[in-house]
Motif scaffolding. Sequence first.
Motif, PDB file in Angstrom:
ATOM      1  N   MET A 128       0.823  -1.201   0.000  1.00  8.58           N
ATOM      2  CA  MET A 128       0.000   0.000   0.000  1.00  8.58           C
ATOM      3  C   MET A 128       0.866   1.263   0.000  1.00  8.58           C
ATOM      4  O   MET A 128       2.046   1.230   0.336  1.00  8.58           O
ATOM      5  CB  MET A 128      -0.890   0.020   1.241  1.00  8.58           C
ATOM      6  N   GLY A 129       0.262   2.366  -0.375  1.00  3.10           N
ATOM      7  CA  GLY A 129       0.913   3.673  -0.277  1.00  3.10           C
ATOM      8  C   GLY A 129       1.959   3.956  -1.328  1.00  3.10           C
ATOM      9  O   GLY A 129       2.804   4.838  -1.142  1.00  3.10           O
ATOM     10  N   LEU A 130       1.920   3.245  -2.452  1.00  2.00           N
ATOM     11  CA  LEU A 130       2.904   3.482  -3.509  1.00  2.00           C
ATOM     12  C   LEU A 130       2.482   4.664  -4.377  1.00  2.00           C
ATOM     13  O   LEU A 130       1.292   4.957  -4.502  1.00  2.00           O
ATOM     14  CB  LEU A 130       3.036   2.235  -4.387  1.00  2.00           C
ATOM     15  N   PRO A 131       3.434   5.354  -5.000  1.00  5.93           N
ATOM     16  CA  PRO A 131       3.082   6.389  -5.993  1.00  5.93           C
ATOM     17  C   PRO A 131       2.293   5.762  -7.127  1.00  5.93           C
ATOM     18  O   PRO A 131       2.377   4.552  -7.366  1.00  5.93           O
ATOM     19  CB  PRO A 131       4.446   6.900  -6.468  1.00  5.93           C
ATOM     20  N   SER A 132       1.529   6.581  -7.845  1.00  9.67           N
ATOM     21  CA  SER A 132       0.632   6.067  -8.877  1.00  9.67           C
ATOM     22  C   SER A 132       1.349   5.218  -9.919  1.00  9.67           C
ATOM     23  O   SER A 132       0.835   4.181 -10.354  1.00  9.67           O
ATOM     24  CB  SER A 132      -0.100   7.224  -9.559  1.00  9.67           C
ATOM     25  N   GLY A 133       2.545   5.636 -10.321  1.00  9.55           N
ATOM     26  CA  GLY A 133       3.279   4.882 -11.337  1.00  9.55           C
ATOM     27  C   GLY A 133       3.665   3.498 -10.844  1.00  9.55           C
ATOM     28  O   GLY A 133       3.466   2.494 -11.535  1.00  9.55           O
ATOM     29  N   LYS A 134       4.227   3.434  -9.638  1.00  8.91           N
ATOM     30  CA  LYS A 134       4.620   2.139  -9.070  1.00  8.91           C
ATOM     31  C   LYS A 134       3.405   1.301  -8.728  1.00  8.91           C
ATOM     32  O   LYS A 134       3.440   0.074  -8.802  1.00  8.91           O
ATOM     33  CB  LYS A 134       5.487   2.361  -7.826  1.00  8.91           C
ATOM     34  N   GLN A 135       2.334   1.967  -8.342  1.00  6.69           N
ATOM     35  CA  GLN A 135       1.102   1.255  -8.033  1.00  6.69           C
ATOM     36  C   GLN A 135       0.552   0.554  -9.269  1.00  6.69           C
ATOM     37  O   GLN A 135       0.161  -0.611  -9.218  1.00  6.69           O
ATOM     38  CB  GLN A 135       0.071   2.237  -7.478  1.00  6.69           C
ATOM     39  N   ASP A 136       0.539   1.260 -10.391  1.00  6.20           N
ATOM     40  CA  ASP A 136       0.092   0.659 -11.645  1.00  6.20           C
ATOM     41  C   ASP A 136       0.971  -0.525 -12.035  1.00  6.20           C
ATOM     42  O   ASP A 136       0.480  -1.553 -12.507  1.00  6.20           O
ATOM     43  CB  ASP A 136       0.105   1.701 -12.764  1.00  6.20           C
ATOM     44  N   ALA A 137       2.278  -0.360 -11.853  1.00  4.75           N
ATOM     45  CA  ALA A 137       3.213  -1.443 -12.191  1.00  4.75           C
ATOM     46  C   ALA A 137       2.940  -2.666 -11.308  1.00  4.75           C
ATOM     47  O   ALA A 137       3.000  -3.805 -11.780  1.00  4.75           O
ATOM     48  CB  ALA A 137       4.648  -0.967 -12.001  1.00  4.75           C
ATOM     49  N   GLN A 138       2.633  -2.432 -10.038  1.00  8.57           N
ATOM     50  CA  GLN A 138       2.325  -3.529  -9.125  1.00  8.57           C
ATOM     51  C   GLN A 138       1.042  -4.248  -9.534  1.00  8.57           C
ATOM     52  O   GLN A 138       0.962  -5.478  -9.505  1.00  8.57           O
ATOM     53  CB  GLN A 138       2.174  -2.988  -7.695  1.00  8.57           C
ATOM     54  N   ILE A 139       0.038  -3.461  -9.936  1.00  6.70           N
ATOM     55  CA  ILE A 139      -1.226  -4.039 -10.375  1.00  6.70           C
ATOM     56  C   ILE A 139      -1.027  -4.874 -11.635  1.00  6.70           C
ATOM     57  O   ILE A 139      -1.547  -5.989 -11.750  1.00  6.70           O
ATOM     58  CB  ILE A 139      -2.266  -2.931 -10.625  1.00  6.70           C
ATOM     59  N   VAL A 140      -0.264  -4.351 -12.583  1.00  2.00           N
ATOM     60  CA  VAL A 140       0.008  -5.086 -13.822  1.00  2.00           C
ATOM     61  C   VAL A 140       0.713  -6.398 -13.509  1.00  2.00           C
ATOM     62  O   VAL A 140       0.380  -7.451 -14.078  1.00  2.00           O
ATOM     63  CB  VAL A 140       0.857  -4.229 -14.782  1.00  2.00           C
ATOM     64  N   ASP A 141       1.683  -6.361 -12.611  1.00  2.37           N
ATOM     65  CA  ASP A 141       2.410  -7.580 -12.246  1.00  2.37           C
ATOM     66  C   ASP A 141       1.470  -8.612 -11.628  1.00  2.37           C
ATOM     67  O   ASP A 141       1.551  -9.805 -11.934  1.00  2.37           O
ATOM     68  CB  ASP A 141       3.531  -7.240 -11.259  1.00  2.37           C
ATOM     69  N   ALA A 142       0.556  -8.150 -10.759  1.00  4.09           N
ATOM     70  CA  ALA A 142      -0.413  -9.063 -10.148  1.00  4.09           C
ATOM     71  C   ALA A 142      -1.331  -9.665 -11.211  1.00  4.09           C
ATOM     72  O   ALA A 142      -1.630 -10.868 -11.175  1.00  4.09           O
ATOM     73  CB  ALA A 142      -1.233  -8.324  -9.096  1.00  4.09           C
ATOM     74  N   CYS A 143      -1.762  -8.851 -12.150  1.00  2.69           N
ATOM     75  CA  CYS A 143      -2.632  -9.337 -13.227  1.00  2.69           C
ATOM     76  C   CYS A 143      -1.911 -10.360 -14.103  1.00  2.69           C
ATOM     77  O   CYS A 143      -2.508 -11.358 -14.535  1.00  2.69           O
ATOM     78  CB  CYS A 143      -3.125  -8.178 -14.079  1.00  2.69           C
ATOM     79  N   LEU A 144      -0.638 -10.130 -14.357  1.00  2.00           N
ATOM     80  CA  LEU A 144       0.144 -11.072 -15.168  1.00  2.00           C
ATOM     81  C   LEU A 144       0.322 -12.396 -14.429  1.00  2.00           C
ATOM     82  O   LEU A 144       0.324 -13.468 -15.049  1.00  2.00           O
ATOM     83  CB  LEU A 144       1.503 -10.462 -15.515  1.00  2.00           C
ATOM     84  N   GLN A 145       0.481 -12.339 -13.104  1.00  2.00           N
ATOM     85  CA  GLN A 145       0.572 -13.569 -12.316  1.00  2.00           C
ATOM     86  C   GLN A 145      -0.726 -14.363 -12.409  1.00  2.00           C
ATOM     87  O   GLN A 145      -0.711 -15.594 -12.541  1.00  2.00           O
ATOM     88  CB  GLN A 145       0.891 -13.242 -10.860  1.00  2.00           C
ATOM     89  N   LEU A 146      -1.844 -13.659 -12.338  1.00  2.00           N
ATOM     90  CA  LEU A 146      -3.134 -14.336 -12.457  1.00  2.00           C
ATOM     91  C   LEU A 146      -3.325 -14.916 -13.860  1.00  2.00           C
ATOM     92  O   LEU A 146      -3.871 -16.013 -14.015  1.00  2.00           O
ATOM     93  CB  LEU A 146      -4.265 -13.354 -12.134  1.00  2.00           C
TER      94      LEU A 146
END
Length: 260
Positions: free
Chosen positions: A71-89
């Motif tokens: 939690m609490g990441l800047p928007s850019g890093k947050q998006d990158a984290q979300i993309v990584d989670a989606c790719l794992q799924l």
Amino acid sequence: MPKDGSKTWHFYRKNGKWNVAVHFTPAQVERVSRHSAYGCIGIDMNPGSIGWAYVDRDGNLKNHGQIPLQMGLPSGKQDAQIVDACLQLATLADTFACPIVCEQLDFSTKKEQLCERGKKYARMLSLWAYSRFYELLESILSNHGIYLMKVNPAYTSVIGLVKYARQYALASDEAAAMAIARRGMKLTENIPATITAYLSVFAKRLRQEKDGKHVWSHWFQLNNLIKKSSIKRHNFYAISNWESLVKRWSEQSSQSKRKC
């Protein structure tokens, strides 16, 4: 770009340089996920993690896990984290050749559920890109030929809590994910008979109701009992004897009605 199909090219100058743009119809992505009847991966998203559970064609749990989220990441890093989670799924869905099932997006309902776990969780969700996750997930899965199913989230957390958390030693989000996967497969979630005995639902009335309706009625009653109790929802995941608690709640409720 695909080798075949029409393409429209557009050459133009911008800032003293030549640029080129091309419009084309992308090649259709081959579907890799099989029909939901053969099994599904259910997911349940929370501020700290995404719980997932793979259920086979018989409705049995075969694999499960969590994808941690910071939690609490800047928007850019947050998006990158979300993309990584989606790719794992997407990788999981490709491995099991099955669709992914998620809740029908309802920010207000999800926030209300997390309020039961504490104000901190609700605040984290309000600051986190909950809708952004589902937006990127649908796009990424589509590009990988994986079908995303959306189901009614009603009572999935309670079903996971009562039926699967202790049985399979699952975390709360994994247990809810299993209930979500089974709902995507259109499997019925009957409440345990030992609990229904104390829910003041008469057999004659059940026979008169349409198929499936009484199941939702039971979960509605149990959910109300949990809400009225003094114990918070997340504390119930270690309970081994639900019958005694439900019996006690029902007796207390009956006594209150008689006093009135």
